[in-house]
Design an enzyme around this catalytic site. Structure first.
Site, mmCIF file in Angstrom:
data_model
loop_
_atom_site.group_PDB
_atom_site.id
_atom_site.type_symbol
_atom_site.label_atom_id
_atom_site.label_comp_id
_atom_site.label_asym_id
_atom_site.label_seq_id
_atom_site.Cartn_x
_atom_site.Cartn_y
_atom_site.Cartn_z
ATOM 1 C CD GLU A 28 -2.092 -2.024 1.914
ATOM 2 O OE1 GLU A 28 -1.299 -2.092 2.862
ATOM 3 O OE2 GLU A 28 -2.824 -2.964 1.532
ATOM 4 C CB VAL A 29 0.807 4.456 -1.635
ATOM 5 C CG1 VAL A 29 1.464 5.818 -1.441
ATOM 6 C CG2 VAL A 29 1.533 3.665 -2.711
ATOM 7 C CG ASP A 68 6.438 4.245 -16.579
ATOM 8 O OD1 ASP A 68 5.749 4.593 -17.572
ATOM 9 O OD2 ASP A 68 5.984 3.583 -15.629
#
Ligand code: ACK
Length: 986
Positions: free
Chosen positions: A645-646, A757
């Protein structure tokens, strides 16, 4: 009485029917009666002489109002001389009087049996006296005014009857001089009935004209007009002396001049009346009072102006008719673009201008201790005013535009800028001051060039030099690089030395030779610009003057020196090689000699690939700080990353303020490789220090969960942020964001780091709209990005963002990052639209390969679309470098007018993409239209609307650039605008 009674009755009847009742009589206002027989209801008491002559008769009119009349009709007798005298009539102020008689007079022919004495006239006479003489009467004293005759005695009716008509005769008498007078009527044998006698004089009655009052004025008989001055009515003021003329007819003529109502009063019914509540009048004049303007009031009558409501003000010089206003709210959306030690601040107009247009902006600069991140959470930094040598362009106060450039800041220092909007009433409401603050940290900046170099000592083979430290070192000077070469050799061969201090001795020089030398200083931020070339000459060779006994000694000495030099060079080369291998970072006073080539010296730090470390955890600890898990508080989950998770949370470091942070966690059950890849991002991020690169606070590796802690970006990722705020930003704000991204990318490419990216989803936005590049890692491009797809070569690549050569043969460079930047540019300008919409990855690859490119987003400035196309050049060396992109965007920010030239589109063209090869066509609604236009329109028409001087210019500017039409701006509306700017500045 000798009269026929029937005749008398007839007369009476006539009287009753014809006489206007006295009480109904209304006389003109300019006539003042001195006598009116009808007004008297009792006996008039006039004297009749002889007594059987004029006879007073009483009667009533149809209202039963008694009236008095006199009649005489002694037509049957000869020698009639019958007098009727009025009472004494005071003259008052009259100079000329009028006598109005109403009477009937019988036609002698209508009286049967008349003996020939019948008359049809009577005489009117007067006598002036200073006092009433009572009944004393003498005929001869009277002066005749006129003989009165009837106009018409009878009128024939339809039935053949003859009706007696009432006659009215008026005679003027004057000038009169005595205090009074009598009138007398002398009958010499007529049949007459005196129905009424009115004596009057004329005057100009008191009146008000143009707000001036004119008194009652009696005309002077000798003059035709009397000039009368007027007096201003109450509460008014004379504008031009008012005057009027009174004519002998009692009429006012020719009004001149006028009066004006005082402030607080308005003209109503020829008077000046106080303004009512809620109204005001601030000037003299006969206009109406005005309603109080918005946000003001008057609670009293007669207000000269209206007071302002609470928190509203009127600036000096504001007219009373203007609404009360208030200071503006704070400017909004402040964005900062940092460029080394300068920053461009840009903001939007305040939401509330306070009702005024005279908005200006002041920028207050404060230098702060602590970190920018501290501010966002605690808001309290220890700040002091900036030094006076900080430069503001155009200036710090009284700015009319919403942008300012602040230069000459200290490198790597925190600053807070308070931007305040002011208007004309701000000085009256200093307690209501509102400002927007932005805190920035300047970048490291290279030192300014050394400008002063002095020659201290010269010999045949050496020279000693000293110099002054640069004016702006922008940090601690680590060393100086001294480059010198023989002037004649023109840099084909040169020597480089490094020195820590500000002096050096150059040895081993040729005698009697001119040398050129340049010095540049180095700080942690890299090298500064080189100094201007400094020339010096060595002393002449005196070997020929050496005596023969000494020549051997000299030869030995020279041989020794050569030997020493050779040994030194040999040693140096060996040591140099050794040093290179051992990656020595700070060689002091190294001497390098390069023949016929260019030296690529390490300028700024370069990025170190953590995978080159045998033990990647060593890399983490080299570049990232280990944090105590106890100092981290997790608040909530904000998203999901590839490894876990962030979360958002808070970080408290010892003796520092708590700050907001983002925490990426590594979920349990990870493999060693996953841990390494997860922490690789921190190892990469930890090497960067730039305001447009997400900052690493530290890592937690010694306890679980393993965490990467970064600064917190309140607005999350750029793509979703833009989608949430579709069409809500100004062009300059979007360019400000793009500038930040480009600046971050420039830093990365300078460091030698290729992102691979770059996409809006990998840019994070903070509360000040500052954009920061994030998402670093290596395997990430392959694994983490949901956009990444497998290519035919097996790699996983985010196709829509990636340059063709990177897709085709994995040639990832800063130039392929520039391609991705072009896509980000497109994403930003289209507020988060998906590049190439729903086209499949395969179709995208094919279309791009065939030369098709994304069309300009709606309302996209032509310059930005041109920049996109430049980033999407097939030949990667033709794409702009990030440094150029930053400078292009800086130019746009400095010259926002150029953003008004839009590349017309298309919400979304039917054929989706634009053919790059035919891009010099005016943009039109759809791809098909666009192609048609290309084929059919002659140059001139195609570019009508663009202010180019000729088609030649156009063709030139557009050879390898897309020229777009729909110019919405003209030189008239945008004075700084240059016609070619929209296209050629790129
Ligand atoms: O668009 P978001 O809210 O912003 O959703 C993603 C999610 O985590 C997965 O990447 C958010 N995120 C990542 N890093 C940060 C950060 N430093 N500050 C705030 N949000 C972040 C991102």
């Amino acid at each position: 009485m000798d009269c026929n009674p029937r005749l008398l009755l007839f007369i009476l009847h006539l009287l009753m029917s014809c006489v206007v009742p006295a009480f109904l009589t209304i006389y003109p206002p300019n006539e003042v009666n001195l006598l009116d027989s009808k007004a008297s209801q009792g006996e008039l008491g006039w004297i009749s002489y002889p007594s059987h002559g004029w006879e007073e008769i009483s009667g009533v009119d149809e209202h039963y109002t008694p009236i008095r009349t006199f009649q005489v009709c002694n037509v049957m007798e000869y020698s009639q001389n019958n007098w009727l005298r009025t009472n004494w009539i005071p003259r008052q102020s009259a100079q000329k009087i009028y006598v109005e008689l109403k009477f009937t007079l019988r036609d002698c022919n209508s009286i049967p049996l008349v003996l020939g004495t019948c008359k049809e006239t009577f005489n009117l006479l007067y006598l002036e006296t200073d006092d009433d003489q009572g009944s004393h009467f003498r005929e001869h004293q009277f002066l005749k005014i006129d003989t009165i005759a009837a106009d018409e005695s009878f009128t024939q009716t339809d039935l053949g009857d003859r009706i007696l008509k009432l006659n009215t005769e008026v005679r003027e008498v004057g000038p009169l001089s005595k205090k009074g007078f009598y009138l007398a009527f002398q009958d010499v044998g007529a049949c007459v009935a005196l129905v009424s006698v009115r004596v009057y004089f004329k005057k100009c009655p008191q009146t008000v004209r143009n707000l001036a009052s004119f008194r009652d004025t009696v005309p002077i008989d000798s003059q035709s007009l009397v000039e009368v001055p007027g007096l201003c009515v109450n509460n008014s003021k004379e504008e031009e002396p008012p005057r009027m003329y009174c004519s002998t007819e009692g009429e006012w003529l020719v009004p001149i001049g006028k009066c004006l109502c005082n402030p607080g009063y308005e003209e109503r019914s020829s008077t000046c009346q106080m303004c009512r509540e809620g109204f005001y009048k601030s000037t003299h004049g006969n206009m109406e009072c005005s309603k109080c303007p918005p946000h003001s009031f008057s609670h009293h009558e007669g207000s000269l102006h209206c007071g302002c409501e609470k928190n509203y003000f009127r600036a000096e010089g504001d007219p009373a008719s203007m609404a009360c206003t208030r200071p503006p709210s704070a400017p909004r959306n402040v964005i900062s673009s940092i460029n080394e030690t300068s920053v461009i601040l840009d903001w939007s107009w305040p939401e509330d201008t306070g009702g005024r247009r005279d908005i200006t902006f002041n920028v207050l600069c404060k230098r702060c201790r602590g970190t920018a991140a501290n501010v966002s959470t605690s808001g309290t930094l220890h700040c002091e005013p900036c030094r006076s040598n900080v430069r503001f362009l155009p200036r710090a106060t009284g700015l009319h535009n919403t942008t300012v450039t602040v230069g000459d800041l200290l490198a790597h220092t925190n600053y807070t800028f308070e931007i305040e909007a002011q208007n004309g009433v701000s000085p009256l409401a200093f307690k209501m001051r509102q400002y927007a603050a932005v805190t920035i940290t300047t970048n490291q900046a290279a030192p300014s060039p050394v400008t002063v170099i002095r020659k201290e000592k010269t010999s045949r083979n050496s020279v000693s030099l000293s110099w002054q430290e640069p004016d702006r070192p922008n940090g601690i000077i680590l060393d100086y690089e001294i480059k010198y070469y023989e002037k004649e050799e023109q840099e084909t061969s040169y020597t480089i030395l490094r020195a820590r201090g500000c002096n050096v001795t150059l040895n081993g020089l040729k005698p009697n030779t001119a040398y050129l030398l340049q010095i540049r200083a180095r700080t942690a931020a890299g090298y500064g610009a080189t100094s201007p070339s400094f020339q010096f000459e060595t002393s002449p060779d005196s070997a020929f003057s050496i005596s023969s006994e000494n020549s051997q000694v000299v030869l030995i000495a020279i041989s020794c020196a050569v030997a020493i030099i050779l040994v030194t060079v040999l040693l140096y080369v060996l040591i140099g090689r050794f040093c290179c291998r051992s990656k020595s970072k700070h060689p002091d006073e190294k001497r390098l000699h390069f023949g016929n080539g260019h030296l690529r010296l390490p300028g700024i730090r370069t990025y170190v690939d953590p995978h080159t470390y045998e033990d990647p955890s060593q890399a983490v600890h080299e570049f990232a700080k280990e944090l105590e898990a106890s100092g981290i508080a997790i608040d909530k989950v904000v998203g999901a990353g590839e490894f876990g998770e962030v979360c958002s949370g808070r970080l408290k470091l010892p003796s520092k303020k708590e700050i907001c942070v983002a925490i990426k966690t590594l979920k349990g059950g990870y493999t060693d490789k996953q841990r390494r890849d997860f922490l690789a991002e921190a190892s990469i991020m930890g090497q960067f220090d730039h305001p447009n690169i997400i900052r690493l606070e530290g890592v937690v590796t010694r306890s679980k969960p393993v965490m990467i802690v970064t600064e917190y970006m309140e607005n999350g990722s750029l793509d979703s942020f833009l989608r949430k705020h579709d069409a809500q930003f100004t062009g300059i704000q979007l360019v400000g964001m793009l500038r930040g991204i480009a600046s971050g990318m420039k830093y990365l490419s300078d460091m030698g780091y290729v992102h691979r990216d770059l996409a809006a989803r990998n840019i994070l936005v903070n509360s000040n709209l500052v954009c920061k590049v994030s998402d670093f890692g290596l395997s990430r491009v392959l694994e983490d990005d949901p956009e990444a797809a497998y290519t035919t070569r097996g790699g996983k690549i985010p196709i829509r963002w990636t340059a063709p050569e990177a897709i085709a043969y994995r040639k990832f460079t800063s130039a392929s990052d520039a391609w991705s930047y072009g896509i980000v540019l497109w994403e930003v300008m289209s507020y988060g639209e998906r590049p190439y919409w729903e086209m499949s990855n395969q179709d995208v690859i094919k279309a791009v390969d065939e030369g098709y490119r994304l069309p300009p987003p709606m309302d996209c400035p032509a310059t930005l679309y041109q920049l996109m196309l430049d980033c999407w050049q097939k030949e990667r060396n033709n794409r702009p470098k990030f440094e150029q992109i930053v400078s292009i965007l800086d130019k746009l920010i400095r010259n926002p007018c150029s953003l008004k030239i839009t590349a017309n589109t298309t919400s979304r063209p039917a054929n989706l993409l634009l053919d790059r090869s035919s891009a010099e066509v005016p943009s039109v609604g759809t791809m098909g239209d666009w192609m048609d236009a290309m084929r059919t329109l002659p140059c001139k028409e195609a570019f009508s609307g663009v202010s180019y001087s000729s088609c030649d210019t156009l063709a030139k500017t557009s050879t390898d650039r897309v020229v777009l039409t729909e110019v919405h701006v003209t030189p008239a509306t945008c004075p700084d605008w240059e016609p070619s700017m929209g296209i050629t500045t790129l």
